[in-house]
Design an enzyme around this catalytic site. Structure first.
Site, PDB file in Angstrom:
ATOM      1  N   ARG A 167      17.138  -5.891  19.111  1.00 28.31           N
ATOM      2  CA  ARG A 167      17.623  -5.207  17.848  1.00 28.31           C
ATOM      3  C   ARG A 167      17.993  -3.757  18.095  1.00 28.31           C
ATOM      4  NH1 ARG A 167      14.152  -2.132  13.593  1.00 28.31           N
ATOM      5  NH2 ARG A 167      13.080  -1.644  15.594  1.00 28.31           N
ATOM      6  N   GLU A 195      19.787   7.672  17.182  1.00 28.20           N
ATOM      7  CA  GLU A 195      18.691   6.980  17.783  1.00 28.20           C
ATOM      8  C   GLU A 195      19.194   6.286  18.972  1.00 28.20           C
ATOM      9  OE1 GLU A 195      16.935   4.570  14.754  1.00 28.20           O
ATOM     10  OE2 GLU A 195      15.517   6.092  14.064  1.00 28.20           O
ATOM     11  N   GLY A 243       8.023  -6.612   0.462  1.00 26.47           N
ATOM     12  CA  GLY A 243       8.845  -5.481   1.195  1.00 26.47           C
ATOM     13  C   GLY A 243      10.174  -5.023   0.652  1.00 26.47           C
ATOM     14  N   GLN A 268       9.874   4.367   9.907  1.00 28.75           N
ATOM     15  CA  GLN A 268       9.989   5.952   9.992  1.00 28.75           C
ATOM     16  C   GLN A 268      11.621   6.440  10.079  1.00 28.75           C
ATOM     17  OE1 GLN A 268       7.605   6.669  13.378  1.00 28.75           O
ATOM     18  NE2 GLN A 268       5.845   6.397  12.351  1.00 28.75           N
ATOM     19  N   HIS A 303       6.601  -4.666  18.272  1.00 26.63           N
ATOM     20  CA  HIS A 303       7.046  -4.106  17.095  1.00 26.63           C
ATOM     21  C   HIS A 303       8.160  -4.594  16.145  1.00 26.63           C
ATOM     22  CE1 HIS A 303       8.311  -0.041  15.222  1.00 26.63           C
ATOM     23  NE2 HIS A 303       9.765  -0.295  15.583  1.00 26.63           N
ATOM     24  N   ASP A 305       3.722 -15.653   8.438  1.00 21.88           N
ATOM     25  CA  ASP A 305       3.753 -16.675   7.489  1.00 21.88           C
ATOM     26  C   ASP A 305       4.854 -17.547   7.240  1.00 21.88           C
ATOM     27  OD1 ASP A 305       1.097 -15.632   7.688  1.00 21.88           O
ATOM     28  OD2 ASP A 305       0.814 -15.236   5.909  1.00 21.88           O
ATOM     29  N   ARG A 363      14.255   2.465  25.570  1.00 23.96           N
ATOM     30  CA  ARG A 363      12.784   2.006  25.345  1.00 23.96           C
ATOM     31  C   ARG A 363      12.442   0.784  25.915  1.00 23.96           C
ATOM     32  NH1 ARG A 363      12.317   0.272  18.783  1.00 23.96           N
ATOM     33  NH2 ARG A 363      12.725   2.726  18.453  1.00 23.96           N
ATOM     34  N   HIS A 413       7.512  -1.598  21.373  1.00 20.50           N
ATOM     35  CA  HIS A 413       7.780   0.164  21.368  1.00 20.50           C
ATOM     36  C   HIS A 413       6.873   0.438  22.543  1.00 20.50           C
ATOM     37  CE1 HIS A 413       7.489   4.207  20.029  1.00 20.50           C
ATOM     38  NE2 HIS A 413       8.597   3.754  19.126  1.00 20.50           N
ATOM     39  N   LYS A 423       0.645 -10.824  -0.045  1.00 26.14           N
ATOM     40  CA  LYS A 423      -0.803 -11.215   0.160  1.00 26.14           C
ATOM     41  C   LYS A 423      -1.789 -10.378   0.210  1.00 26.14           C
ATOM     42  CE  LYS A 423      -0.058 -11.549   5.292  1.00 26.14           C
ATOM     43  NZ  LYS A 423      -0.029 -12.460   6.326  1.00 26.14           N
TER      44      LYS A 423
HETATM   45  C1  LIG Z   1       5.849   1.321  12.150  1.00 24.05           C
HETATM   46  C2  LIG Z   1       7.418   0.737  11.829  1.00 24.05           C
HETATM   47  C3  LIG Z   1       8.506   1.321  11.672  1.00 24.05           C
HETATM   48  C4  LIG Z   1       9.759   1.075  11.441  1.00 24.05           C
HETATM   49  N1  LIG Z   1      10.791   1.698  11.488  1.00 24.05           N
HETATM   50  C5  LIG Z   1      12.008   1.127  11.152  1.00 24.05           C
HETATM   51  C6  LIG Z   1      13.017   2.037  11.027  1.00 24.05           C
HETATM   52  O1  LIG Z   1      13.030   3.368  11.058  1.00 24.05           O
HETATM   53  N2  LIG Z   1      14.311   1.482  10.607  1.00 24.05           N
HETATM   54  C7  LIG Z   1      14.427   0.120  10.370  1.00 24.05           C
HETATM   55  O2  LIG Z   1      15.389  -0.180  10.215  1.00 24.05           O
HETATM   56  N3  LIG Z   1      13.416  -0.786  10.617  1.00 24.05           N
HETATM   57  C8  LIG Z   1      12.185  -0.260  10.855  1.00 24.05           C
HETATM   58  N4  LIG Z   1      11.149  -1.107  11.249  1.00 24.05           N
HETATM   59  C9  LIG Z   1      11.367  -2.396  11.024  1.00 24.05           C
HETATM   60  C10 LIG Z   1      11.242  -2.696   9.548  1.00 24.05           C
HETATM   61  O3  LIG Z   1      10.656  -1.918   8.858  1.00 24.05           O
HETATM   62  C11 LIG Z   1      11.274  -4.098   9.115  1.00 24.05           C
HETATM   63  O4  LIG Z   1      11.980  -4.937   9.647  1.00 24.05           O
HETATM   64  C12 LIG Z   1      11.307  -4.296   7.523  1.00 24.05           C
HETATM   65  O5  LIG Z   1      10.673  -3.190   6.772  1.00 24.05           O
HETATM   66  C13 LIG Z   1      10.890  -5.596   7.324  1.00 24.05           C
HETATM   67  O6  LIG Z   1      11.222  -6.045   5.828  1.00 24.05           O
HETATM   68  P1  LIG Z   1      10.739  -7.238   5.249  1.00 24.05           P
HETATM   69  O7  LIG Z   1      11.007  -7.224   3.528  1.00 24.05           O
HETATM   70  O8  LIG Z   1      11.525  -8.329   5.631  1.00 24.05           O
HETATM   71  O9  LIG Z   1       9.164  -7.405   5.191  1.00 24.05           O
HETATM   72  P2  LIG Z   1       7.871  -6.627   5.176  1.00 24.05           P
HETATM   73  O10 LIG Z   1       8.359  -4.895   4.570  1.00 24.05           O
HETATM   74  O11 LIG Z   1       6.934  -6.551   6.129  1.00 24.05           O
HETATM   75  O12 LIG Z   1       7.121  -7.189   3.794  1.00 24.05           O
HETATM   76  C14 LIG Z   1       6.575  -8.357   3.933  1.00 24.05           C
HETATM   77  C15 LIG Z   1       5.817  -8.960   2.533  1.00 24.05           C
HETATM   78  O13 LIG Z   1       5.567 -10.066   2.569  1.00 24.05           O
HETATM   79  C16 LIG Z   1       4.303 -10.383   2.289  1.00 24.05           C
HETATM   80  N5  LIG Z   1       3.771 -11.682   2.864  1.00 24.05           N
HETATM   81  C17 LIG Z   1       3.657 -11.982   4.270  1.00 24.05           C
HETATM   82  N6  LIG Z   1       3.161 -13.122   4.132  1.00 24.05           N
HETATM   83  C18 LIG Z   1       2.771 -13.604   2.960  1.00 24.05           C
HETATM   84  C19 LIG Z   1       2.244 -14.882   2.504  1.00 24.05           C
HETATM   85  N7  LIG Z   1       1.951 -15.909   3.212  1.00 24.05           N
HETATM   86  N8  LIG Z   1       1.853 -14.999   1.064  1.00 24.05           N
HETATM   87  C20 LIG Z   1       2.351 -13.867   0.333  1.00 24.05           C
HETATM   88  N9  LIG Z   1       2.859 -12.758   0.740  1.00 24.05           N
HETATM   89  C21 LIG Z   1       3.080 -12.801   1.981  1.00 24.05           C
HETATM   90  C22 LIG Z   1       3.513  -9.014   2.550  1.00 24.05           C
HETATM   91  O14 LIG Z   1       2.355  -8.788   1.850  1.00 24.05           O
HETATM   92  C23 LIG Z   1       4.660  -7.975   2.141  1.00 24.05           C
HETATM   93  O15 LIG Z   1       4.675  -7.846   0.789  1.00 24.05           O
HETATM   94  C24 LIG Z   1       9.912  -0.362  11.456  1.00 24.05           C
HETATM   95  C25 LIG Z   1       8.972  -1.384  11.462  1.00 24.05           C
HETATM   96  C26 LIG Z   1       7.506  -0.707  11.765  1.00 24.05           C
HETATM   97  C27 LIG Z   1       6.160  -1.636  11.767  1.00 24.05           C
END
Ligand SMILES: Cc1cc2nc3c(=O)[nH]c(=O)nc-3n(C[C@H](O)[C@H](O)[C@H](O)COP(=O)(O)OP(=O)(O)OC[C@H]3O[C@@H](n4cnc5c(N)ncnc54)[C@H](O)[C@@H]3O)c2cc1C
Length: 536
Positions: free
Chosen positions: A383, A116, A13, A46, A348, A220, A287, A241, A34
């Site tokens: 948050r 927001e 991510g 979004q 959420h 995980d 919210r 949410h 994964k």
């Molecule tokens: C619908 C939605 C809308 C949102 N809107 C906003 C917003 O507008 N603004 C904001 O700031 N935040 C928003 N958020 C929150 C924000 O998107 C997340 O907190 C942020 O993107 C998390 O990023 P990350 O890189 O930590 O994890 P993620 O983007 O979730 O990436 C996780 C990665 O880890 C990998 N992974 C997980 N477990 C394993 C494993 N055991 N082995 C190998 N790979 C693994 C997955 O495959 C993925 O590639 C939103 C969340 C959602 C769900």
């Protein structure tokens, strides 16, 4: 097989990709995902990313908004530093090609800044309503072209390689040397060895039945870090949410809060509105209040969903203001210009996580945690909207800087680590057990450890989770690992961590509400709930 790289990043991510792109300037990087490489919560974000970007705004106001949302549990130093690093991080994103929506020239003060809930100023940079996808597109494209970065999709990390494994040794004396990883397509477990391991595994929405999160969100990283001995904090603070579409085919589809902003009215089955009974602002209540009110109505009536009604607005307005929601609902047979949308509150965002320092370093040497998996002190008990993408970027950059600085000293203490063995485990002929337990964990978390908690519900949940954990533990050792089994093992552990934190906190604060302790108790509870596996 055994694979080696200078940096092992578990997660693709925003946090994982940012780390990988930075670290690749100094060494080889393996990025694990994964499922599909691009499937992540980031991809669905979004609203946008919060950063002070206009003359009308100030760091002080963003700091204050964050601290108010956090309900007394934010770490002020962390809040200050993250918020002041916002503008350079956004500039770096723009330099890498991320295109935020502008009102004219693409200059910092020309960005179209969104407002927001909880923000006192317009400060949300966004790319229309698909900000996360735009960021992932650009970062993924850059990472794919980099020869130093190797992607491994459909590779799920099972556990961290920790040396020494002895549980009597304090975590800070332990070293992480990589991870055991299942290639879920080839059904083989490999050993990924690296002097730097980064958990960037995202959130835990899938612990609940209804969630806005994609399927990968099974926390995980928290489970692996906990098993390795690291401390985990504030797991009770799950942000719900209020309005996720309730439809068997609409997995995780959010109905934006802007619908309420434009006049949408939540109603129960017989069409009665109910928000006026919960808050002076009625349908425009914050919210958390709306989520709590909906949850209460559902529990009281035994209904499966409530209905969000915007049919009183002009159909043309609805179509032009909410084109995506209108289209998505229409594809499921719901015309929102003529009928109300069935909705439920959905898990959420997870505010708690693996405790890290200012560089993203966990308790265990050479192990970092960045993004939603980490607990940095920024969010406290709740948050502030759009602060999470910012936090992920800031900490991924810092973790990369810190691990690069340590590169010279690391290789000498590289531990020798054994490869994975399956022992006497055999192929499972009872996959139904995994499917059933998945469902049971998520249902019980939604019913007993959701928005409204009580001592009785938490105790019931704890008893059931303990029993399930025992069953799943046995199953894990008896059968060959699969994707679902690995996730279930993590899910039940994370559920237990959430329940235990919720039972520890004998007050209501931020996102945690216990009807037996409805009041905030600053004297006793203005502190984090911390759990670790124990040693000594
Ligand atoms: C619908 C939605 C809308 C949102 N809107 C906003 C917003 O507008 N603004 C904001 O700031 N935040 C928003 N958020 C929150 C924000 O998107 C997340 O907190 C942020 O993107 C998390 O990023 P990350 O890189 O930590 O994890 P993620 O983007 O979730 O990436 C996780 C990665 O880890 C990998 N992974 C997980 N477990 C394993 C494993 N055991 N082995 C190998 N790979 C693994 C997955 O495959 C993925 O590639 C939103 C969340 C959602 C769900």
């Amino acid at each position: 097989m055994r694979f080696e790289s200078d940096f092992l990043v578990i997660g693709g991510g925003i946090a994982g990709l940012w780390f990988a792109i930075q670290a690749a300037q100094y060494g080889t990087v393996t990025v694990l995902a994964k499922k599909d490489a691009r499937e992540s919560s980031t991809n669905y974000a979004q609203g946008g990313i919060a950063a002070v970007s206009s003359k009308e705004d100030s760091f002080q106001e963003h700091i204050q908004d964050t601290m108010i949302a956090g309900a007394g549990l934010c770490n002020e130093d962390v809040v200050r530093s993250v918020i002041s690093e916002g503008p350079p991080r956004v500039e770096a994103l723009v330099r890498l090609g991320v295109e935020f929506t502008t009102r004219g020239n693409a200059q910092m003060d020309e960005f179209d800044l969104g407002l927001e809930g909880g923000h006192s100023k317009r400060r949300i940079l966004h790319a229309a309503d698909f900000t996360g996808r735009e960021i992932i597109d650009k970062l993924f494209g850059i990472a794919c072209e980099n020869q130093q970065i190797q992607f491994r999709d459909h590779h799920i990390a099972i556990d961290l390689l920790i040396h020494p494994r002895d549980r009597t040794i304090a975590p800070r004396k332990k070293i992480c040397g990589g991870a055991y990883v299942l290639d879920s397509r080839e059904k083989e477990v490999h050993t990924f060895v690296s002097p730097t391991t980064v958990l960037a595994t995202g959130g835990a929405g899938k612990v609940y039945l209804y969630t806005s999160n994609p399927d990968i969100a099974t926390r995980d990283g928290i489970a692996m870090a906990f098993r390795a001995g690291a401390r985990i904090a504030n797991m009770e603070f799950i942000q719900f949410h209020p309005t996720c579409l309730y439809h068997p085919k609409a997995k995780s589809f959010l109905i934006s809060e802007a619908v309420r902003g434009e006049g949408g009215i939540p109603r129960v089955k017989d069409n009665t509105p109910f928000m006026e009974r919960y808050h002076p602002k009625g349908c425009l209540a914050p919210r958390d209040i709306v989520a709590r009110a909906i949850d209460n109505e559902l529990k009281k009536r035994g209904d499966e969903c409530v209905y969000l009604d915007i049919t009183h607005r002009d159909p043309e307005f609805i179509r032009s203001r909410f084109p995506n929601i209108h289209q998505q609902c229409l594809s499921l047979g719901i015309d929102i210009t003529r009928e109300a949308m069935p909705v439920v509150p959905a898990a959420h965002y997870t505010c708690g996580g693996v405790i890290v320092d200012a560089s993203g370093q966990t308790d265990i040497q050479n192990l970092y945690a960045v993004g939603e998996v980490a607990c940095t002190g920024l969010h406290g008990a709740n948050r502030l909207a759009s602060n999470s993408l910012l936090e992920a970027l800031v900490f991924a950059q810092r973790a990369s800087d810190a691990s690069v600085r340590k590169m010279g000293e690391r290789r000498d203490d590289a531990p020798s680590l054994p490869d994975w063995t399956s022992g006497n485990a055999v192929d499972s002929d009872e996959s139904i057990v995994v499917a059933h337990n998945w469902d049971e964990v998520r249902r019980l978390m939604s019913n007993y450890v959701g928005i409204f908690r009580s001592n009785k519900r938490l105790e019931r949940a704890k008893r059931r989770i303990d029993a399930l954990a025992g069953e799943i533990h046995q199953y894990y050792w008896d059968f060959l690992v699969t994707n679902d089994l690995i996730e279930l093992r993590n899910l039940v552990l994370v559920a237990d961590l959430i329940i235990t934190s919720a039972m520890m906190r004998k007050e209501s604060r931020g996102l945690h509400y216990n009807i037996n302790y409805p009041v905030t108790d600053d004297a006793m509870w203005r502190r984090d709930t911390i759990q670790w596996r124990g040693y000594g």
